[in-house]
Design a protein around this motif. Sequence first.
Motif, short mmCIF file in Angstrom:
data_model
loop_
_atom_site.label_atom_id
_atom_site.label_comp_id
_atom_site.label_asym_id
_atom_site.label_seq_id
_atom_site.Cartn_x
_atom_site.Cartn_y
_atom_site.Cartn_z
N PHE A 87 0.82 -1.21 0.00
CA PHE A 87 0.00 0.00 0.00
C PHE A 87 0.85 1.26 0.00
CE2 PHE A 87 -1.75 3.44 2.59
CZ PHE A 87 -2.87 3.79 1.84
N SER A 88 1.82 1.33 0.91
CA SER A 88 2.61 2.55 1.04
C SER A 88 3.47 2.81 -0.19
CB SER A 88 3.49 2.49 2.30
OG SER A 88 4.36 1.37 2.26
N LEU A 89 4.04 1.76 -0.78
CA LEU A 89 4.89 1.94 -1.95
C LEU A 89 4.09 2.33 -3.19
CD1 LEU A 89 7.36 -1.03 -1.39
CD2 LEU A 89 7.92 1.39 -1.33
N THR A 90 2.92 1.73 -3.35
CA THR A 90 2.07 2.09 -4.49
C THR A 90 1.62 3.54 -4.39
OG1 THR A 90 1.27 -0.19 -4.67
CG2 THR A 90 -0.02 1.52 -5.77
N ALA A 91 1.14 3.93 -3.21
CA ALA A 91 0.70 5.31 -3.02
C ALA A 91 1.86 6.29 -3.20
CB ALA A 91 0.08 5.47 -1.63
N ALA A 92 3.04 5.92 -2.71
CA ALA A 92 4.21 6.80 -2.84
C ALA A 92 4.60 6.98 -4.30
CB ALA A 92 5.38 6.24 -2.05
N GLY A 93 4.39 5.96 -5.12
CA GLY A 93 4.68 6.08 -6.55
C GLY A 93 3.82 7.13 -7.22
N PHE A 94 2.52 7.14 -6.89
CA PHE A 94 1.62 8.14 -7.45
C PHE A 94 1.96 9.55 -6.93
CE2 PHE A 94 -1.20 4.41 -8.12
CZ PHE A 94 -1.42 4.59 -9.48
N VAL A 95 2.33 9.64 -5.65
CA VAL A 95 2.70 10.93 -5.08
C VAL A 95 3.94 11.50 -5.77
CG1 VAL A 95 3.58 12.08 -3.00
CG2 VAL A 95 1.63 10.52 -2.84
N THR A 96 4.91 10.64 -6.05
CA THR A 96 6.12 11.10 -6.73
C THR A 96 5.81 11.67 -8.10
OG1 THR A 96 7.40 9.40 -5.56
CG2 THR A 96 8.43 10.42 -7.47
N LEU A 97 4.92 11.03 -8.84
CA LEU A 97 4.49 11.58 -10.13
C LEU A 97 3.86 12.95 -9.95
CD1 LEU A 97 2.88 8.60 -12.11
CD2 LEU A 97 4.95 9.88 -12.70
N GLY A 98 3.17 13.13 -8.82
CA GLY A 98 2.49 14.39 -8.57
C GLY A 98 3.40 15.58 -8.43
N PHE A 99 4.69 15.36 -8.11
CA PHE A 99 5.61 16.49 -7.95
C PHE A 99 5.75 17.29 -9.25
CE2 PHE A 99 7.30 14.15 -4.22
CZ PHE A 99 7.24 15.18 -3.30
N TYR A 100 5.54 16.66 -10.36
CA TYR A 100 5.66 17.37 -11.64
C TYR A 100 4.50 18.34 -11.85
CZ TYR A 100 6.19 18.29 -16.62
OH TYR A 100 6.35 18.92 -17.83
N PHE A 101 3.39 18.08 -11.18
CA PHE A 101 2.18 18.87 -11.42
C PHE A 101 1.92 19.94 -10.36
CE2 PHE A 101 1.57 14.71 -13.40
CZ PHE A 101 1.28 15.08 -14.70
N VAL A 102 2.74 20.02 -9.32
CA VAL A 102 2.53 21.06 -8.30
C VAL A 102 2.78 22.43 -8.92
CG1 VAL A 102 3.16 19.52 -6.42
CG2 VAL A 102 4.91 20.97 -7.43
N ARG A 103 2.10 23.45 -8.38
CA ARG A 103 2.22 24.79 -8.94
C ARG A 103 2.63 25.84 -7.92
NH1 ARG A 103 3.21 22.67 -12.67
NH2 ARG A 103 2.22 22.59 -14.73
N ASN A 104 2.83 25.45 -6.67
CA ASN A 104 3.30 26.41 -5.66
C ASN A 104 3.92 25.65 -4.50
OD1 ASN A 104 1.07 25.74 -3.76
ND2 ASN A 104 -0.19 26.77 -5.32
N SER A 105 4.50 26.38 -3.57
CA SER A 105 5.24 25.77 -2.46
C SER A 105 4.31 25.00 -1.53
CB SER A 105 6.00 26.84 -1.68
OG SER A 105 5.11 27.82 -1.16
N PHE A 106 3.04 25.46 -1.40
CA PHE A 106 2.12 24.76 -0.50
C PHE A 106 1.78 23.38 -1.05
CE2 PHE A 106 -2.26 23.72 0.84
CZ PHE A 106 -2.06 23.69 2.21
N GLU A 107 1.49 23.28 -2.34
CA GLU A 107 1.22 21.98 -2.95
C GLU A 107 2.45 21.07 -2.85
OE1 GLU A 107 -0.06 22.64 -6.92
OE2 GLU A 107 -1.91 23.68 -6.35
N ASN A 108 3.62 21.64 -3.05
CA ASN A 108 4.85 20.87 -2.92
C ASN A 108 5.01 20.33 -1.50
OD1 ASN A 108 7.65 20.10 -3.93
ND2 ASN A 108 8.18 21.44 -2.20
#
Length: 515
Positions: A403-424
């Motif tokens: 569970f934790s590794l799968t969720a972490a994989g999706f979160v890592t992809l999300g770093f490309y889509f953040v648009r400000n320091s709060f989202e990061n």
Amino acid sequence: MSLDFLEDFASDYENALLQTGFGYFQLLLLTICGLIYMNTAIGVTIISFVLPSATCDYAMTSTDKGWLSASPMLGMLIGSYFWGCLADTKGRRVVLITTLLADGIIGVLSSIAPMYFIFMLLRLINGFNVAGTMCIIFPYLGEFQTTQRREKILCWMELYWTFGIILLPGIAWCLIPLKINIGSGIFFFHSWNLFVALCAVPSILLGLWLFALPESPKFLLEHGESEKALEVLAHIYVKNTGQSRSNYPCTTLRESIRPLQRDGEANIDNYRLENNSSSELKRLFLEIWYQTKTLYKHPYLKNSLITCAIQFCLTTSYYTLMVWFPEIFQRYDDFEKTHPGTPASVCDISSIVTSNTTFVDCQSEIDHTVFFHTFIIGLACIPTSFWLPLCVHKLGIKFFLVFSLTAAGFVTLGFYFVRNSFENLILSCIFEALTSLSISTLYCVLVDLFPTNLRVMAAAMSMTFGRGGALLGNLIFGFLIDLNCIIPIVLFSGMLFTSAFLCWLLPTTGGDDLD
């Protein structure tokens, strides 16, 4: 895990350990081992605050920072198997003491390094010593626990790692903003130097504290020292019950049958008797060679390969991003000050901030928001740190890993889509909570997957692959963050998904038939 040829020994030792009870000694041991693990978390991540703090002192570019962040990982790559072999042949306690004292002394020396190369070399040596502590502390703690309690006790170690992640930015916040400017010629000493020095002191204190603790009785029994093992168990009985030594019901312990003998390999003990003229170093290498071969034979081959692959993929992603988080926070702060209200991804702020400067973000002060954001990341790990030990028996340790590794994989992809320091910050908190949970959980699994005389070496072997990945990851990230940072983001995400899949292939652990 089922090991038929060890069942008699396991039940014999298990019974002797059960007779000692559970109480003061186990809680004291958990406290000391937990503090050591917390100190390890500080030692591994301390470089994350050095990167933005020492930029001007060492005139570092992003590539230089990549090499500096990778140097402790190179040390851990070299040290993991070395210390693991020694711990499985010479003892857990002596290696723990050695690595802690060496880590503390070298850490203090690194705080006064006048040049970038010297500092990087000393941090490499620090990583070499930290590797020994990390691969030994879980087996050492686990071998004092009964099978029924072992998994849950080891899972509580994750909470101490979290405390280390929380404590580090707190210490940095108190020390690094101080105005300390001492210098003469090539020598300088600023607030970040003081920060590095003080973070090294706990290693020395914990190393000295370990002199008060015994060697693992399981290790002693495994190496033919049943009388010493019995004395240790009697000592635990006295500490837990308050009764006299004579009341301890066990009077003898049977020695184990080693897998090496069962598999038909040459008996190392016979080798010792027949080759007394051989050097101690030669005998040590022979032991290491036989145990290494055993790890890559039935029934351990599959588990050895899978755990090494999981460690490589998981550690590459975790340690790279964890070390670079404060640097990314600092870059976001610089960008938002010069471009207020402008949305930007992690890749955008790196390319814009560095476009007009010779050295990346060359300033001696870190903005307070960097410390605060890193502190918040540590706090975000607290819920998962309690969730693991409280629910591990209900959900199973494999569930937590997948569970934790799968969720972490999706979160890592999300770093490309953040648009400000709060989202990061939000994604960084989730990433840290999930991946740190996976790291500690994997160490718990390793204790149960392998027998006593192989488990530290197995952990060390997998950590060697993991640190190799961390070394590679930091170099890749330092080189590509200013050029094409989407590549490491996709790469690290894919590695986490791969780790989750490999965890499905691991056998279920925590049963009563474990060694």
